[in-house]
Design a protein around this motif. Structure first.
Motif, PDB file in Angstrom:
ATOM      1  N   LYS A  68       0.837  -1.161   0.003  1.00  0.00           N
ATOM      2  CA  LYS A  68      -0.122  -0.016   0.009  1.00  0.00           C
ATOM      3  C   LYS A  68       0.706   1.281  -0.019  1.00  0.00           C
ATOM      4  O   LYS A  68       1.897   1.103   0.416  1.00  0.00           O
ATOM      5  CB  LYS A  68      -0.918  -0.090   1.213  1.00  0.00           C
ATOM      6  N   ASN A  69       0.315   2.303  -0.669  1.00  0.00           N
ATOM      7  CA  ASN A  69       1.008   3.560  -0.550  1.00  0.00           C
ATOM      8  C   ASN A  69       1.477   3.823   0.982  1.00  0.00           C
ATOM      9  O   ASN A  69       0.508   3.853   1.874  1.00  0.00           O
ATOM     10  CB  ASN A  69       0.219   4.723  -1.142  1.00  0.00           C
TER      11      ASN A  69
ATOM     12  N   LEU B  50       6.633  -2.203  -8.652  1.00  0.00           N
ATOM     13  CA  LEU B  50       5.838  -1.245  -7.891  1.00  0.00           C
ATOM     14  C   LEU B  50       5.869   0.073  -8.626  1.00  0.00           C
ATOM     15  O   LEU B  50       5.063   1.021  -8.422  1.00  0.00           O
ATOM     16  CB  LEU B  50       6.747  -0.967  -6.682  1.00  0.00           C
ATOM     17  N   VAL B  51       7.087   0.393  -9.430  1.00  0.00           N
ATOM     18  CA  VAL B  51       7.170   1.615 -10.270  1.00  0.00           C
ATOM     19  C   VAL B  51       5.841   1.729 -11.089  1.00  0.00           C
ATOM     20  O   VAL B  51       5.205   2.599 -11.329  1.00  0.00           O
ATOM     21  CB  VAL B  51       8.489   1.832 -10.853  1.00  0.00           C
ATOM     22  N   ARG B  52       5.850   0.392 -11.820  1.00  0.00           N
ATOM     23  CA  ARG B  52       4.574   0.658 -12.859  1.00  0.00           C
ATOM     24  C   ARG B  52       3.240   0.657 -12.149  1.00  0.00           C
ATOM     25  O   ARG B  52       2.518   1.344 -12.713  1.00  0.00           O
ATOM     26  CB  ARG B  52       4.794  -0.933 -13.594  1.00  0.00           C
TER      27      ARG B  52
ATOM     28  N   LEU C 151      13.235   2.836  -7.479  1.00  0.00           N
ATOM     29  CA  LEU C 151      12.174   3.531  -6.850  1.00  0.00           C
ATOM     30  C   LEU C 151      12.309   5.051  -6.447  1.00  0.00           C
ATOM     31  O   LEU C 151      11.054   5.552  -6.802  1.00  0.00           O
ATOM     32  CB  LEU C 151      11.983   2.692  -5.560  1.00  0.00           C
ATOM     33  N   CYS C 152      13.508   5.323  -6.278  1.00  0.00           N
ATOM     34  CA  CYS C 152      13.474   7.047  -6.440  1.00  0.00           C
ATOM     35  C   CYS C 152      13.102   7.724  -7.587  1.00  0.00           C
ATOM     36  O   CYS C 152      12.758   8.848  -7.782  1.00  0.00           O
ATOM     37  CB  CYS C 152      14.952   7.329  -5.811  1.00  0.00           C
ATOM     38  N   ALA C 153      13.813   7.060  -8.686  1.00  0.00           N
ATOM     39  CA  ALA C 153      13.538   7.498 -10.031  1.00  0.00           C
ATOM     40  C   ALA C 153      12.161   7.704 -10.454  1.00  0.00           C
ATOM     41  O   ALA C 153      11.698   8.459 -11.174  1.00  0.00           O
ATOM     42  CB  ALA C 153      14.263   6.802 -10.974  1.00  0.00           C
ATOM     43  N   GLY C 154      11.508   6.633  -9.921  1.00  0.00           N
ATOM     44  CA  GLY C 154      10.070   6.434 -10.074  1.00  0.00           C
ATOM     45  C   GLY C 154       9.028   7.299  -9.256  1.00  0.00           C
ATOM     46  O   GLY C 154       7.634   7.217  -9.472  1.00  0.00           O
ATOM     47  N   GLY C 155       9.795   8.092  -8.267  1.00  0.00           N
ATOM     48  CA  GLY C 155       8.878   8.835  -7.427  1.00  0.00           C
ATOM     49  C   GLY C 155       8.041   7.899  -6.234  1.00  0.00           C
ATOM     50  O   GLY C 155       7.004   8.281  -6.001  1.00  0.00           O
TER      51      GLY C 155
ATOM     52  N   ASN D 292       5.272   7.242  -1.365  1.00  0.00           N
ATOM     53  CA  ASN D 292       5.456   7.504   0.007  1.00  0.00           C
ATOM     54  C   ASN D 292       5.939   6.137   0.556  1.00  0.00           C
ATOM     55  O   ASN D 292       5.676   6.060   1.817  1.00  0.00           O
ATOM     56  CB  ASN D 292       4.052   7.951   0.543  1.00  0.00           C
ATOM     57  N   LEU D 293       6.716   5.225  -0.164  1.00  0.00           N
ATOM     58  CA  LEU D 293       7.124   4.243   0.671  1.00  0.00           C
ATOM     59  C   LEU D 293       8.356   4.579   1.474  1.00  0.00           C
ATOM     60  O   LEU D 293       9.235   5.365   1.110  1.00  0.00           O
ATOM     61  CB  LEU D 293       7.754   3.222  -0.500  1.00  0.00           C
TER      62      LEU D 293
END
Length: 217
Positions: free
Chosen positions: A16-17, A39-41, A61-65, A46-47
């Motif tokens: 979950k977010n 997860l990015v897709r 994951l950082c690149a994907g926000g 806010n993980l």
């Protein structure tokens, strides 16, 4: 539940977010990359990432926000392949909060979670400057001898994600080679998701149950 096999998309949907999520593996070795990409897709956000020593999965994951904070002792592509630049830029820009650890303090925080206690004492922190950079560390008086001792707050992941080489349909897992802190993550997290190279028959596990690193329960 006898058969726990689900597809990658369904497994990632369990996150979950805003969840805290611990990833197994170590730097470039046996990280659950397919899960991180999913997860990015799915646009998770806010993980709160927990990783002893990470690299590409944290960077991606950082690149994907997707990331709010990272508790880690080391984030880099080993020493040979350079820094994790998406992670670094996100921290420098204030988009991601980097909670600076030593690798062992992450392990200690996960160990506290696995024991069901709120903190773990760590001796070595009194000799570094990490105390100034992480709110999860606190110096108290040892009640037995009056000396100062540092406590590390427990990190309890909502989700632990571990990639293994072999797993049966019930979730009995075998890790070949270094186990890093993967077994500890499976004990500390409230929910465990396994990705695997191969699904093997339960009969193979039964032939040698002592090699199981993460049991189905």
């Amino acid at each position: 539940m006898s058969n726990k096999i689900v597809g990658l998309e369904e497994a990632a949907a369990l996150v979950k977010n805003g969840d805290s999520i611990a990833f197994g593996g170590n730097v470039l070795h046996r990280a659950p990359m397919a899960f991180a990409r999913e997860l990015v897709r799915q646009g998770k956000n806010n993980l709160k990432v927990i990783k002893t020593a990470g690299a590409h999965e944290v960077d991606l994951l950082c690149a994907g926000g997707c990331v709010e904070s990272v508790d880690a002792g080391f984030i880099s592509y080993e020493t040979e392949y350079g820094l994790a630049n998406y992670y670094r830029k996100a921290v420098e820009a204030g988009v991601v909060k980097g909670n600076e650890h030593a690798c062992y303090t992450v392990i200690s925080a996960l160990r506290a979670a696995s024991y069901g206690v709120p903190f773990m004492p760590v001796k070595g922190l009194m000799y570094g400057d990490l105390l100034a950079y992480n709110d999860y560390f606190k110096v108290v008086e040892d009640p037995f001898n009056g000396e100062p001792i540092t406590l590390v707050k427990a990190l309890v992941p909502e989700v632990g994600v571990v990639h293994v080489q072999e797993c049966d349909e019930k979730g009995n897992c075998i890790i070949h080679g270094p186990k890093f802190d993967d077994v500890l993550i499976s004990r500390a997290a409230k929910k465990v998701i396994i990705t695997t190279e191969q699904i093997v028959p339960e009969s193979k596990i039964r032939m040698n149950p002592y090699v199981v690193d993460i049991p189905h329960f």
